[in-house]
Scaffold this motif. Structure first.
Motif, PDB file in Angstrom:
ATOM      1  N   GLN A 128       0.860  -1.221  -0.211  1.00 39.44           N
ATOM      2  CA  GLN A 128       0.012   0.254  -0.043  1.00 39.44           C
ATOM      3  C   GLN A 128       0.923   1.177  -0.007  1.00 39.44           C
ATOM      4  O   GLN A 128       1.750   1.438   0.948  1.00 39.44           O
ATOM      5  N   VAL A 129       0.793   2.108  -0.934  1.00 42.02           N
ATOM      6  CA  VAL A 129       1.510   3.475  -1.125  1.00 42.02           C
ATOM      7  C   VAL A 129       0.890   4.395  -0.206  1.00 42.02           C
ATOM      8  O   VAL A 129      -0.415   4.883  -0.334  1.00 42.02           O
ATOM      9  N   ARG A 130       1.575   4.965   0.949  1.00 41.34           N
ATOM     10  CA  ARG A 130       0.996   5.608   1.871  1.00 41.34           C
ATOM     11  C   ARG A 130       1.606   7.384   1.524  1.00 41.34           C
ATOM     12  O   ARG A 130       0.818   8.100   1.370  1.00 41.34           O
ATOM     13  N   GLU A 131       2.866   7.371   0.800  1.00 40.67           N
ATOM     14  CA  GLU A 131       3.292   8.566   0.117  1.00 40.67           C
ATOM     15  C   GLU A 131       3.710   8.277  -1.158  1.00 40.67           C
ATOM     16  O   GLU A 131       4.345   7.330  -1.590  1.00 40.67           O
ATOM     17  N   PRO A 132       3.513   9.416  -2.157  1.00 41.30           N
ATOM     18  CA  PRO A 132       4.016   9.117  -3.499  1.00 41.30           C
ATOM     19  C   PRO A 132       5.434   8.900  -3.663  1.00 41.30           C
ATOM     20  O   PRO A 132       6.090   9.443  -2.870  1.00 41.30           O
ATOM     21  N   MET A 133       5.687   7.899  -4.650  1.00 39.72           N
ATOM     22  CA  MET A 133       6.909   7.723  -4.575  1.00 39.72           C
ATOM     23  C   MET A 133       7.883   8.119  -5.840  1.00 39.72           C
ATOM     24  O   MET A 133       7.013   8.214  -6.965  1.00 39.72           O
ATOM     25  N   SER A 134       9.090   8.658  -5.924  1.00 36.53           N
ATOM     26  CA  SER A 134       9.834   8.825  -6.923  1.00 36.53           C
ATOM     27  C   SER A 134      11.129   8.207  -6.982  1.00 36.53           C
ATOM     28  O   SER A 134      11.624   7.973  -5.820  1.00 36.53           O
ATOM     29  N   TYR A 135      11.978   8.036  -8.061  1.00 40.14           N
ATOM     30  CA  TYR A 135      13.154   7.626  -8.093  1.00 40.14           C
ATOM     31  C   TYR A 135      14.203   8.041  -8.928  1.00 40.14           C
ATOM     32  O   TYR A 135      13.663   9.042  -9.708  1.00 40.14           O
ATOM     33  N   SER A 136      15.206   7.930  -8.847  1.00 41.91           N
ATOM     34  CA  SER A 136      16.584   8.232  -9.459  1.00 41.91           C
ATOM     35  C   SER A 136      17.414   6.961  -9.607  1.00 41.91           C
ATOM     36  O   SER A 136      17.553   6.257  -8.668  1.00 41.91           O
ATOM     37  N   LEU A 137      17.693   6.370 -10.812  1.00 42.04           N
ATOM     38  CA  LEU A 137      18.622   5.541 -11.327  1.00 42.04           C
ATOM     39  C   LEU A 137      19.901   5.793 -12.002  1.00 42.04           C
ATOM     40  O   LEU A 137      19.570   6.175 -13.255  1.00 42.04           O
TER      41      LEU A 137
END
Length: 503
Positions: A188-197
Motif C-alpha cells: 500500500q502506497v502511503r506517500e507518492p514515490m519518486s526514483y532516480s536510477l
C-alpha cells in the motif's frame, strides 16, 4: 558562352547567411569542448515518479554494460559496471502468507505477495524477452523468478525515508543490455514515490555514463563536424567564385546553394549532437532539445540531397514549372514524412521509456517506413535520371549525368545495405555502426556532388552544351522559324539540365 565579369556583383543576403552559418559551425566544436570540461560529472540517469496503486509494473530504463574476460587461471569475475538507485516515498507491506509451491508460480517459498520490488533483467531470451512478451500475464512470483536480481523495498520505505543503494555488476562473457522495472505486488502506497536510477560502465573512463552501444559517439560526431564543415566551406568558395569569375552568380545554379545548405545542415547537426553527447557524458541525461535539433538538421541535410538529385534529374524546372507542381508536392510530402518520423522517433527515445529490444531506428516499424519511402524515392529518381541521360545528345552532359547516376545509386542503396550489414553485427555495436555509416555515406555523397558541381566544371560543361546545340542546329539545317534569333544566344546555366529532356 561565358566570360569574366568586369564588375564584382554586390554581396547578397545569401552570402551573409552563409558567412554567419560558417562562423556558427566553426565555433561549435570549441564551445562543445568547453561545455564538456566545465560541467560536473554524474552517471547515466533515469528519473521518474511511480503510480500509487497497490499493483503496478513500471519500466524504469535500460543500459548496455561492458564486459571483461577472466584471465586464464583466474576465478574472480571483474567488476565492469554499477548502478545505484534512490527512491523516496512511503509504502506499507500488504498481506502475505508463507505458502510454498514446487513449481509455478513460486518454485519454492512464495515471497512477493504484499511487497514492492526493484527488478533487473538481462537480455537473454528467458529473461527480459520473456518478461516483456508476457508483461501483463506473468504473476509477481513468475517475474521475480525470471529476473536476474530483485530488491524488496517495502520494508526499506516503511518509515517514509529515502533509501539509497549501490550494486556492482560483473560480466565476463559479452556486453549485455540490462532492463530495470519497479513491481508492486500488493504493498500500500502511503506517500507518492519518486526514483532516480544511476548506471555506469566503470571501465570506460570519460565515457562511463554511455552504454556500450553508444560509446565513441563523441569522436564520431567531432570527426564528421570537421569533414562537413570543410565541404561547406568549399561550397562557400565555389559560390564566391561563381559570383566573381563568371558572368552569372550562384542563383543561376541553385543546385550549388542547395548542396551548400545540405552541408551546413549536416555540419550543424553534428555540432548539436556533439553538445548533447558531451553534456550526456557529464550529467547522465544530455540535453534532449539539442538531440532533437540535431536530428532535424541531419534529416534536413539528407532530404536536401534527395531534392538536389531530383533537381539534377529533372532540372530546376521541377520547382518552378507549374506543370510539375504535382510531382513537386509528392516529393516534398515524402521528404517531410521522413523528417517527421525521424523527429518523432528521437522525441520518443528522449522523453519516453522504450521497453523494446530493438537497438537502433531501422529495427523498428518507423524505420521500416523510412526504408520503404527511401526505396520509392530511389526508384523514381533513378527512372527520371536515366530518362534524362538517354535523351541527352551532348557527350559532356552525358558524362555529367553518368556521374550523377552513380551518386544516386550509391546514396539510395547505402541505407538498405547498412541495415543488412548491421543485422550481422553484434547488437551492442549496431547503433554505432548505423550512425557512422550513415554519416560517412552522406559525407561521401556531398563530397562527390561538390566535385560534380565545381564552378570550372560547370563553366566548361555549359560552354560544351551550347556548342553542341549550335552544331545540332547546323547539321539539321534548321530554318529560321522563330528559333533562329536565339540560335547563338547564351544559355543560362540553370537551363542546362532541362534542355536534354525538352529536346
Amino acid at each position: 558562352g561565358s566570360g569574366s565579369s568586369s564588375v564584382r556583383p554586390p554581396r547578397n543576403k545569401r552570402d551573409k547567411v552563409d558567412a554567419a552559418m560558417a562562423w556558427a559551425t566553426a565555433c561549435g566544436l570549441p564551445a562543445a569542448l568547453l561545455v564538456g570540461i566545465l560541467l560536473p560529472v554524474e552517471a547515466r540517469l533515469e528519473q521518474g515518479s511511480l503510480p500509487t496503486s497497490e499493483n503496478f509494473r513500471e519500466y524504469a530504463g535500460k543500459f548496455c554494460f561492458d564486459f571483461k574476460k577472466i584471465k586464464d587461471g583466474g576465478s574472480k569475475k571483474p567488476i565492469v559496471g554499477e548502478w545505484d538507485f534512490t527512491i523516496s516515498g512511503a509504502v506499507e507491506e500488504g498481506l502475505h502468507d508463507s505458502r510454498e509451491s514446487e513449481g509455478p508460480p513460486c518454485w519454492g517459498r512464495c515471497q512477493t505477495q504484499g511487497r514492492f520490488y526493484l527488478m533487473a533483467f538481462d537480455d537473454q531470451a528467458h529473461r527480459w524477452s520473456k518478461a516483456r512478451a508476457q508483461w501483463d500475464d506473468l504473476t509477481c512470483e513468475e517475474l521475480h523468478h525470471i529476473s536476474n536480481w530483485a530488491e524488496d523495498l517495502s520494508g526499506r520505505l516503511s518509515k517514509g525515508r529515502a533509501y539509497t543503494q549501490k550494486i556492482t555488476l560483473t560480466e565476463s562473457i559479452r556486453p549485455r543490455f540490462w532492463y530495470f522495472a519497479f513491481v508492486n505486488c500488493g504493498a500500500q502506497v502511503r506517500e507518492p514515490m519518486s526514483y532516480s536510477l544511476h548506471l555506469r560502465n566503470t571501465r570506460m573512463g570519460f565515457q562511463e555514463e554511455f552504454g556500450v552501444d553508444r560509446q565513441n559517439l563523441i569522436q564520431v560526431y567531432a570527426t564528421f563536424w570537421v569533414l562537413f564543415g570543410i565541404l561547406a566551406f568549399l561550397l562557400f568558395l565555389s559560390a564566391r567564385q561563381l559570383n566573381e569569375s563568371f558572368d552569372w552568380n550562384v542563383r543561376s545554379w541553385p543546385q550549388i546553394w542547395l548542396l551548400q545548405a545540405s552541408a551546413w545542415c549536416s555540419a550543424t547537426g553534428c555540432v548539436f549532437f556533439l553538445f548533447h553527447c558531451l553534456i550526456y557524458a557529464r550529467n547522465g541525461r544530455g540535453e534532449p532539445m539539442l538531440a532533437m535539433t540535431g536530428t532535424f538538421c541531419a534529416a534536413a541535410g539528407k532530404c536536401l540531397i534527395m531534392l538536389l538529385l531530383f533537381s539534377i534529374a529533372r532540372g530546376w524546372a521541377l520547382l518552378t514549372s507549374p506543370g510539375n507542381q504535382r510531382q513537386w508536392n509528392v516529393i516534398v510530402g515524402v521528404l517531410a514524412t521522413i523528417v517527421a518520423i525521424s523527429m518523432g522517433c528521437e522525441y520518443h527515445g528522449e522523453y519516453f521509456h522504450d521497453t523494446s529490444t530493438t537497438y537502433y531506428l531501422y529495427e523498428s516499424w518507423p524505420g521500416l517506413v523510412i526504408l520503404l519511402l527511401n526505396f520509392f524515392l530511389f526508384a523514381w529518381c533513378l527512372v527520371t535520371m536515366w530518362g534524362t541521360f538517354a535523351a541527352e545528345t551532348c557527350e559532356e552532359a552525358r558524362g555529367f549525368y553518368r556521374f550523377a547516376l552513380v551518386i544516386c545509386l550509391f546514396f539510395f542503396i547505402s541505407l538498405p545495405a547498412m541495415c543488412v550489414t548491421a543485422s550481422l553485427i553484434s547488437p551492442w555495436y549496431r547503433r554505432q555502426w548505423a550512425i557512422g555509416i550513415e554519416l560517412a555515406t552522406r559525407c561521401a555523397v556531398t563530397a562527390a556532388l561538390v566535385h560534380c558541381l565545381q564552378p570550372s566544371r560547370l563553366n566548361a560543361l555549359s560552354s560544351a552544351r551550347l556548342m553542341g546545340d549550335q552544331i545540332k542546329f547546323k547539321d539539321e539545317d534548321a530554318v529560321d522559324d522563330g528559333l533562329g534569333d536565339h540560335m547563338y544566344e547564351d544559355n543560362t546555366p540553370g537551363d542546362f539540365n532541362r534542355v536534354g529532356v525538352a529536346e
